[in-house]
Motif scaffolding. Structure first.
Motif, PDB file in Angstrom:
ATOM      1  N   PRO A   3     -10.880 -28.554 -23.390  1.00  0.00           N
ATOM      2  CA  PRO A   3     -11.143 -28.945 -22.006  1.00  0.00           C
ATOM      3  C   PRO A   3     -11.540 -30.403 -21.861  1.00  0.00           C
ATOM      4  O   PRO A   3     -11.586 -30.919 -20.764  1.00  0.00           O
ATOM      5  CB  PRO A   3     -12.271 -28.011 -21.562  1.00  0.00           C
ATOM      6  CG  PRO A   3     -12.842 -27.445 -22.789  1.00  0.00           C
ATOM      7  CD  PRO A   3     -11.797 -27.536 -23.869  1.00  0.00           C
ATOM      8  N   CYS A   4     -11.807 -31.099 -22.958  1.00  0.00           N
ATOM      9  CA  CYS A   4     -12.136 -32.519 -22.879  1.00  0.00           C
ATOM     10  C   CYS A   4     -10.886 -33.383 -22.870  1.00  0.00           C
ATOM     11  O   CYS A   4     -10.942 -34.544 -22.493  1.00  0.00           O
ATOM     12  CB  CYS A   4     -13.019 -32.942 -24.051  1.00  0.00           C
ATOM     13  SG  CYS A   4     -14.642 -32.235 -23.974  1.00  0.00           S
ATOM     14  N   LEU A  41     -11.008 -27.677 -16.063  1.00  0.00           N
ATOM     15  CA  LEU A  41     -10.962 -26.309 -16.586  1.00  0.00           C
ATOM     16  C   LEU A  41      -9.707 -25.591 -16.088  1.00  0.00           C
ATOM     17  O   LEU A  41      -9.067 -24.854 -16.837  1.00  0.00           O
ATOM     18  CB  LEU A  41     -12.219 -25.536 -16.179  1.00  0.00           C
ATOM     19  CG  LEU A  41     -13.494 -25.902 -16.918  1.00  0.00           C
ATOM     20  CD1 LEU A  41     -14.708 -25.257 -16.246  1.00  0.00           C
ATOM     21  CD2 LEU A  41     -13.421 -25.498 -18.374  1.00  0.00           C
ATOM     22  N   ALA A  42      -9.339 -25.809 -14.823  1.00  0.00           N
ATOM     23  CA  ALA A  42      -8.155 -25.156 -14.248  1.00  0.00           C
ATOM     24  C   ALA A  42      -6.872 -25.618 -14.942  1.00  0.00           C
ATOM     25  O   ALA A  42      -5.927 -24.841 -15.072  1.00  0.00           O
ATOM     26  CB  ALA A  42      -8.089 -25.422 -12.754  1.00  0.00           C
ATOM     27  N   ALA A  49      -6.746 -16.988 -16.154  1.00  0.00           N
ATOM     28  CA  ALA A  49      -7.584 -17.407 -17.286  1.00  0.00           C
ATOM     29  C   ALA A  49      -8.819 -18.162 -16.802  1.00  0.00           C
ATOM     30  O   ALA A  49      -9.900 -18.027 -17.384  1.00  0.00           O
ATOM     31  CB  ALA A  49      -6.783 -18.271 -18.258  1.00  0.00           C
ATOM     32  N   LEU A  50      -8.681 -18.944 -15.724  1.00  0.00           N
ATOM     33  CA  LEU A  50      -9.839 -19.666 -15.190  1.00  0.00           C
ATOM     34  C   LEU A  50     -10.918 -18.687 -14.739  1.00  0.00           C
ATOM     35  O   LEU A  50     -12.101 -18.891 -15.003  1.00  0.00           O
ATOM     36  CB  LEU A  50      -9.435 -20.586 -14.039  1.00  0.00           C
ATOM     37  CG  LEU A  50     -10.590 -21.344 -13.389  1.00  0.00           C
ATOM     38  CD1 LEU A  50     -11.279 -22.265 -14.390  1.00  0.00           C
ATOM     39  CD2 LEU A  50     -10.092 -22.131 -12.184  1.00  0.00           C
ATOM     40  N   GLY A  51     -10.525 -17.624 -14.076  1.00  0.00           N
ATOM     41  CA  GLY A  51     -11.495 -16.609 -13.652  1.00  0.00           C
ATOM     42  C   GLY A  51     -12.235 -16.004 -14.827  1.00  0.00           C
ATOM     43  O   GLY A  51     -13.450 -15.801 -14.769  1.00  0.00           O
ATOM     44  N   ARG A  52     -11.511 -15.727 -15.911  1.00  0.00           N
ATOM     45  CA  ARG A  52     -12.167 -15.173 -17.108  1.00  0.00           C
ATOM     46  C   ARG A  52     -13.163 -16.167 -17.689  1.00  0.00           C
ATOM     47  O   ARG A  52     -14.264 -15.795 -18.101  1.00  0.00           O
ATOM     48  CB  ARG A  52     -11.122 -14.776 -18.149  1.00  0.00           C
ATOM     49  CG  ARG A  52     -10.341 -13.527 -17.770  1.00  0.00           C
ATOM     50  CD  ARG A  52      -9.490 -13.016 -18.921  1.00  0.00           C
ATOM     51  NE  ARG A  52      -8.470 -13.968 -19.338  1.00  0.00           N
ATOM     52  CZ  ARG A  52      -7.261 -14.066 -18.794  1.00  0.00           C
ATOM     53  NH1 ARG A  52      -6.926 -13.283 -17.785  1.00  0.00           N
ATOM     54  NH2 ARG A  52      -6.389 -14.951 -19.263  1.00  0.00           N
ATOM     55  N   GLU A  79     -16.921 -21.778  -7.183  1.00  0.00           N
ATOM     56  CA  GLU A  79     -15.749 -21.171  -7.812  1.00  0.00           C
ATOM     57  C   GLU A  79     -16.155 -19.982  -8.680  1.00  0.00           C
ATOM     58  O   GLU A  79     -15.486 -18.945  -8.677  1.00  0.00           O
ATOM     59  CB  GLU A  79     -14.995 -22.205  -8.661  1.00  0.00           C
ATOM     60  CG  GLU A  79     -14.334 -23.289  -7.859  1.00  0.00           C
ATOM     61  CD  GLU A  79     -13.242 -22.774  -6.936  1.00  0.00           C
ATOM     62  OE1 GLU A  79     -12.531 -21.808  -7.307  1.00  0.00           O
ATOM     63  OE2 GLU A  79     -13.092 -23.340  -5.845  1.00  0.00           O
ATOM     64  N   ARG A  80     -17.248 -20.112  -9.389  1.00  0.00           N
ATOM     65  CA  ARG A  80     -17.710 -19.024 -10.257  1.00  0.00           C
ATOM     66  C   ARG A  80     -18.115 -17.809  -9.437  1.00  0.00           C
ATOM     67  O   ARG A  80     -17.857 -16.668  -9.814  1.00  0.00           O
ATOM     68  CB  ARG A  80     -18.886 -19.498 -11.113  1.00  0.00           C
ATOM     69  CG  ARG A  80     -19.314 -18.488 -12.154  1.00  0.00           C
ATOM     70  CD  ARG A  80     -20.418 -19.064 -13.035  1.00  0.00           C
ATOM     71  NE  ARG A  80     -20.807 -18.124 -14.052  1.00  0.00           N
ATOM     72  CZ  ARG A  80     -21.678 -17.129 -13.854  1.00  0.00           C
ATOM     73  NH1 ARG A  80     -22.258 -16.977 -12.682  1.00  0.00           N
ATOM     74  NH2 ARG A  80     -21.960 -16.295 -14.842  1.00  0.00           N
ATOM     75  N   ARG A  81     -18.728 -18.046  -8.293  1.00  0.00           N
ATOM     76  CA  ARG A  81     -19.184 -16.956  -7.415  1.00  0.00           C
ATOM     77  C   ARG A  81     -18.003 -16.112  -6.920  1.00  0.00           C
ATOM     78  O   ARG A  81     -18.157 -14.926  -6.638  1.00  0.00           O
ATOM     79  CB  ARG A  81     -19.966 -17.551  -6.246  1.00  0.00           C
ATOM     80  CG  ARG A  81     -20.500 -16.568  -5.267  1.00  0.00           C
ATOM     81  CD  ARG A  81     -21.559 -15.711  -5.892  1.00  0.00           C
ATOM     82  NE  ARG A  81     -22.106 -14.851  -4.858  1.00  0.00           N
ATOM     83  CZ  ARG A  81     -23.160 -14.133  -5.000  1.00  0.00           C
ATOM     84  NH1 ARG A  81     -23.817 -14.164  -6.132  1.00  0.00           N
ATOM     85  NH2 ARG A  81     -23.587 -13.376  -4.037  1.00  0.00           N
ATOM     86  N   ARG A  82     -16.817 -16.710  -6.844  1.00  0.00           N
ATOM     87  CA  ARG A  82     -15.623 -15.955  -6.439  1.00  0.00           C
ATOM     88  C   ARG A  82     -15.221 -14.923  -7.484  1.00  0.00           C
ATOM     89  O   ARG A  82     -14.465 -14.008  -7.191  1.00  0.00           O
ATOM     90  CB  ARG A  82     -14.454 -16.908  -6.196  1.00  0.00           C
ATOM     91  CG  ARG A  82     -14.665 -17.806  -5.023  1.00  0.00           C
ATOM     92  CD  ARG A  82     -13.521 -18.747  -4.833  1.00  0.00           C
ATOM     93  NE  ARG A  82     -13.820 -19.620  -3.707  1.00  0.00           N
ATOM     94  CZ  ARG A  82     -13.071 -20.624  -3.338  1.00  0.00           C
ATOM     95  NH1 ARG A  82     -11.950 -20.888  -3.997  1.00  0.00           N
ATOM     96  NH2 ARG A  82     -13.408 -21.362  -2.310  1.00  0.00           N
ATOM     97  N   HIS A  83     -15.728 -15.081  -8.708  1.00  0.00           N
ATOM     98  CA  HIS A  83     -15.345 -14.202  -9.812  1.00  0.00           C
ATOM     99  C   HIS A  83     -16.473 -13.300 -10.290  1.00  0.00           C
ATOM    100  O   HIS A  83     -16.199 -12.269 -10.901  1.00  0.00           O
ATOM    101  CB  HIS A  83     -14.815 -15.032 -10.983  1.00  0.00           C
ATOM    102  CG  HIS A  83     -13.623 -15.833 -10.625  1.00  0.00           C
ATOM    103  ND1 HIS A  83     -12.358 -15.299 -10.550  1.00  0.00           N
ATOM    104  CD2 HIS A  83     -13.490 -17.130 -10.280  1.00  0.00           C
ATOM    105  CE1 HIS A  83     -11.501 -16.225 -10.181  1.00  0.00           C
ATOM    106  NE2 HIS A  83     -12.160 -17.354 -10.018  1.00  0.00           N
TER     107      HIS A  83
END
Length: 93
Positions: A3-4, A41-42, A49-52, A79-83
């Motif tokens: 991710p970097c 991350l996306a 996969a982003l949701g996971r 975004e995390r709260r959506r998952h």
């Protein structure tokens, strides 16, 4: 995938402000959360996969209070709260 790594030059120079560290299978810690963290991350984890990854995020560590290390936190949390509604540990100065 790392991710970097930001190999595409369409959004400015590569940045190492956002990085992740796997803690255990399915769990991780984000080290700093710059403004582009969610987008980065996306790109690395497209689609479902982003949701996971967001569901598995156990914590965020902000190393110091410079804006380029924490301005992405509100978007990441939205975004995390959506998952998941599971709390995330925030470590910050």
């Amino acid at each position: 995938a790392d991710p970097c790594d930001d190999d595409d030059d369409d959004d400015g120079p590569p940045s190492n402000d956002e990085s992740s560290f796997p803690l255990a299978a399915g769990r991780g810690l984000l080290l700093d959360c710059g403004e582009g963290a969610v987008g980065q991350l996306a790109r690395v984890y497209p689609g479902a996969a982003l949701g996971r990854v967001l569901r598995g995020l156990a914590g965020v560590w902000i190393s110091h209070p410079h804006a380029d290390h924490h301005l992405g936190l509100p978007r990441l949390l939205v975004e995390r709260r959506r998952h998941t509604a599971e709390p995330v540990v925030l470590i910050a100065p």
